[in-house]
Design an enzyme around this catalytic site. Sequence first.
Site, PDB file in Angstrom:
ATOM      1  N   LEU A  71       7.834 -10.201   0.691  1.00  0.00           N
ATOM      2  CA  LEU A  71       8.285  -8.818   0.596  1.00  0.00           C
ATOM      3  C   LEU A  71       8.451  -8.437  -0.872  1.00  0.00           C
ATOM      4  O   LEU A  71       8.071  -7.349  -1.304  1.00  0.00           O
ATOM      5  CB  LEU A  71       9.618  -8.647   1.339  1.00  0.00           C
ATOM      6  CG  LEU A  71       9.586  -8.951   2.841  1.00  0.00           C
ATOM      7  CD1 LEU A  71      10.971  -8.769   3.440  1.00  0.00           C
ATOM      8  CD2 LEU A  71       8.592  -8.050   3.540  1.00  0.00           C
TER       9      LEU A  71
ATOM     10  N   GLY B 160       0.805  -1.211   0.000  1.00  0.00           N
ATOM     11  CA  GLY B 160       0.000   0.000   0.000  1.00  0.00           C
ATOM     12  C   GLY B 160       0.840   1.263   0.000  1.00  0.00           C
ATOM     13  O   GLY B 160       0.588   2.196  -0.772  1.00  0.00           O
TER      14      GLY B 160
ATOM     15  N   ARG C 240       8.573 -26.355   4.234  1.00  0.00           N
ATOM     16  CA  ARG C 240       7.740 -25.961   5.366  1.00  0.00           C
ATOM     17  C   ARG C 240       6.505 -26.832   5.539  1.00  0.00           C
ATOM     18  O   ARG C 240       6.203 -27.292   6.644  1.00  0.00           O
ATOM     19  CB  ARG C 240       7.279 -24.512   5.194  1.00  0.00           C
ATOM     20  CG  ARG C 240       8.386 -23.511   5.366  1.00  0.00           C
ATOM     21  CD  ARG C 240       7.905 -22.104   5.117  1.00  0.00           C
ATOM     22  NE  ARG C 240       8.994 -21.152   5.316  1.00  0.00           N
ATOM     23  CZ  ARG C 240       8.901 -19.845   5.128  1.00  0.00           C
ATOM     24  NH1 ARG C 240       7.756 -19.325   4.731  1.00  0.00           N
ATOM     25  NH2 ARG C 240       9.922 -19.048   5.326  1.00  0.00           N
TER      26      ARG C 240
END
Lengths: 229, 664, 248
Positions: free
Chosen positions: B469, B48, B340
């Site tokens: 990210l 954002g 994971r």
Amino acid sequence: MKWIINFLFSSIGKKIIMSLTGLFLISFLPVHLLGNFQLMAGDGGEAFNTYAYFMTNNPLIKFTSYGLYFFILLHAVQGIMIAIKNKSAKGSNYKVSTYKNKTWASNNMAFLGILIFAFLCIHMGDFWFKMKFTSQIAMIDTYPGYEGIGVKDLYTRVAAAFSQLWIVIVYLIGLLALGFHLVHGFSSAFQTLGLNHKKYTPLIKGLGYAYSVLIPLGFAIIPIWMYFK
Amino acid sequence: MADFNLRSNEPSGDLASKWTDYRGSMNLVAPNNKRNIEVIVVGTGLAGASAASTLAELGYNVKAFTFHDSPRRAHSIAAQGGINAAKNYQNDGDSTYRLFYDTIKGGDYRSRESNVHRLAEVSASIIDQCVAQGVPFAREYGGLLANRSFGGVQVSRTFYARGQTGQQLLIGAYQSLSRQIVTGQVKMHNRHEMLDLVVVDGKARGIITRNLLNGQIERHAAHCVVLATGGYGNVFYLSTNAMGSNVSAAWRSVKKGALMANPCFTQIHPTCIPVSGHYQSKLTLMSESLRNDGRVWVPKSIEDAKSIQEGKKKGIDIAEDDRDYYLERRYPAFGNLVPRDVASRAAKVACDEGKGVSQTGLAVFLDFSSAIERYGKAEAISQGISNPDITKLGEAVVEAKYGNLFEMYEKITGENPYKNPMKIYPAVHYTMGGVWVDYNLETNIPGLFALGEANFSDHGANRLGASALMQGLADGYFVIPYTIGQFLSKEIRTDKISTDLPEFAEAERGVTDRLLRLKSINGTQSVESFHRRLGHIMWEYCGMSRNAEGLKKGRQMIRELREEFYRDVFIPGDLEDYNPELEKATRVADFLELGELMMVDALDRNESCGGHFREEYKTEEGEARRDDENYTYVSAWEWNDIEPILHKEDLEFANVELKTRSYK
Amino acid sequence: MKLNLKIWRQKNSNDKGHYEAHSVEATGDMSFLEMMDVLNEQLINDKKEPVAFEHDCREGICGSCNMVINGQPHGPQSGTTTCQLHMRHFKDGDDIVIEPARAAAFPVIKDLVVDRSSFDDIIQAGGYISVNTGQAPDGNSIPIEKDMAMQAFDAATCIGCGACVAACPNGSAMLFTSAKVAHLGLLPQGKVEHTRRVQSMVATMDKEGFGMCSNIGACEAECPKGISIENIAMLNRSYIASVFGGQK
């Protein structure tokens, strides 16, 4: 010239004035102390009185001394103003207050400053004012080299003062306040000027501690010595 | 709702040049027109803030919204590991294609090729941009940028700033945003929460917000709306998300007709500090890197596990022969370094067998004693010590590598992880699913865009480390500033949107009525208690492994819980006041619907892929079995209270071959 | 363990505020905020208004949760935010006084929640590098000395929690401001705007009503990220240089 005004009224500018005036006063103290040591010369005051004569009559020193008075006043007034502003910037305080790293001295600079200022008023009123503006102090014109000129016998006045216990105590309190003021003020002045360095700051701090113990101690010896003499 | 034609709107042509060609032929908005166009950006995290500042730089008038007191608090700030970029600074054979391929494969072939390739392409520019902003990335002695490697890939392409990469990137974006706020190009609305989307003539034209300081309901209009509101992991109550992370902005849009894509794809991170009691509010992640040296085990016998659970024994009391290093046993090739999802499921299996090692029975050991011994011996030899204290030497090496993590563990648990093995358990970490978007990041509602974790687009069924990210910043800095022009170029003749339109009045009334309704229930149970129960249902039936029966049951339970919520919730305080409980209530109310949709989605997807493991669809060895023939599609759901409707976007793989992952 | 809490309650910024006594049952494994959750759950069950406090990430990085615990911002454990402080550092029967951060520039919004938007204003005054998206040269085009990058990073770890202001008897924001000036000013990219940035950020800091630094160092001692007052010295230095060396 607006930039100068902006600087002088900015928070950092005000602190820098405190720092610079403080450092000037710090540099004055050893000079004053060395002169005062002549009170203990054991010559009945000749050395001290001629020294005082020199200090009050040399034009260069006279000029410097006006600077000194101005800086003392500036340091004091600015300091009080900063303390007031900081108090209002904090607003209300905590119910429990355990400010870490805060030493008693660092948090009471304004109080110590006021004490020192009060002491200075007494000190100057007793000696400087009486010497300059009254005729309470006798003249001596027998010192070799000063025959016929007339040197004020400040020594006798000092000796008289320091023979009274309460005056000695007032002086010791004033000097104690000065010591605490210096404990924080000395190294703080360097930090405010931006002089903080991993290698040199510990050195400055050490020097500051030594200075704030030795100089007031040096001053304190004189009234004590003269009281017991 | 009308028939959907879920077109990805990706340009045709060669995958490698698609984005470049598209940019060259895209519709533009001239500077004089940009001055008259307003854009609303909801959420000011990585995606954002980067979008808002870049759009403002371009000349659009941006209105940005966050429920936080400052954009700097967004949960992007908590990302630890790093950010990937195909820079090939290490000369180890990295390339845009390789990053693209790793991401597609890591996502278990459930993401859109064109979007992922674009992500890989712009990744390098992100690093340049962040360095120029002053992000203090780790550097080598020569002054050049350092890299490290991360799970699931064979190259070093992760840029990092100690364990605080997310913080540094967010601060960079926040500073760029601040620069635009002071010029007035961005109007920042802190402490404002979006409570509804306003759609006018089929286009997203504004939002209704609540000022969290005084409870005022406000209307905000613009030519289009960009959602960058993050993921919905908090539906599980306990997760590594922040307490305030929520799905509300996205969910309110879904209720206005946007589609929710792949909601059941959630990532469960295997190494988190386990739950210690019922009061627990949040789970803390321990870096994945610990599995390089730590060995995962549980006791072989249930009796031993019991006595550990009861506090009669400790991990070190269990003899070597009585330990089950289950990852090494089950996956000899990868051992403790399996991906994971695999590691997480294996821990659950062990604990389900009753071999958990904490009071709650929900933890496994992560043991560094072998590493300490191994390093200690090596150190003794290299230092030439004749009578060495191996443990001490080894602990020093481990401390140098993981010191800050061990310290954090001790802070939270009060146990010394050098002496006792660490206890870990998987926890919800990231949500790959999100609002459905096309190649332009535009949802099926024209003029409504979704960026970052809020959309579904790039990670398929599983996200690789250090890619979140990357995606957030790629969307905000380098994708939306271009693609938004495709919509806005058609809007240059549209006047300023008025908040007096009946659609705004209606939406505002809806929000006010909803808040009044919630407040007037005046029941007996706290919002928190409902959230906790919802989380428990989600974790139990839609967590690490799912089955049809459980999902049906879970769905029913959520419906009942929702009904109870609207009957018995208690919200203290006033509507026109700073009221965190009211904020929580609207968010939990939305989670209570999203949770149901996740169950529905998981039930529909009759295969196991990435983070979605259906017990019915596994190989004989208990591994995930994907069904490429029937499920190579994106599930985009149209919500309704009775039976959500599924719309499918078929995924085509023209540039990679679909393979099965194996770690044996 | 049973804890006796004294918590500051204040309905809004106009309210005078008062201390309210509560007792709460906690365990050592709870974080301080989880203990507050338990208290709030109690209050809600009694149909009372819970204590308002700010919190979000609960892993020590978002900077929301600063509150003053027994006179210390973020409580007694150094280098730790309130959310990472655990109750095992307290013992049964302890009295805990919980107050909001106090400074004129941080007015109380409600209970323990204060308005820290003045920090945003300081950043907006120049706490950035003016580079538009797309203008950046290659990331490796300017080598930066490793130690310098580390020093800039150390300053950049500030989480904007306001513990420094809360800890300062003068309510000064010098540590916060100087950390940003140091972060950007130490890097070659940030040097270009350094002079302008320093002047503008200091002017804004003054305007927001923060106090002046008297070099006590309480900020540094309470900063959960261990940011050093060496940064303040750098700000002072830069300010002097910007006034006497700058063109304006």
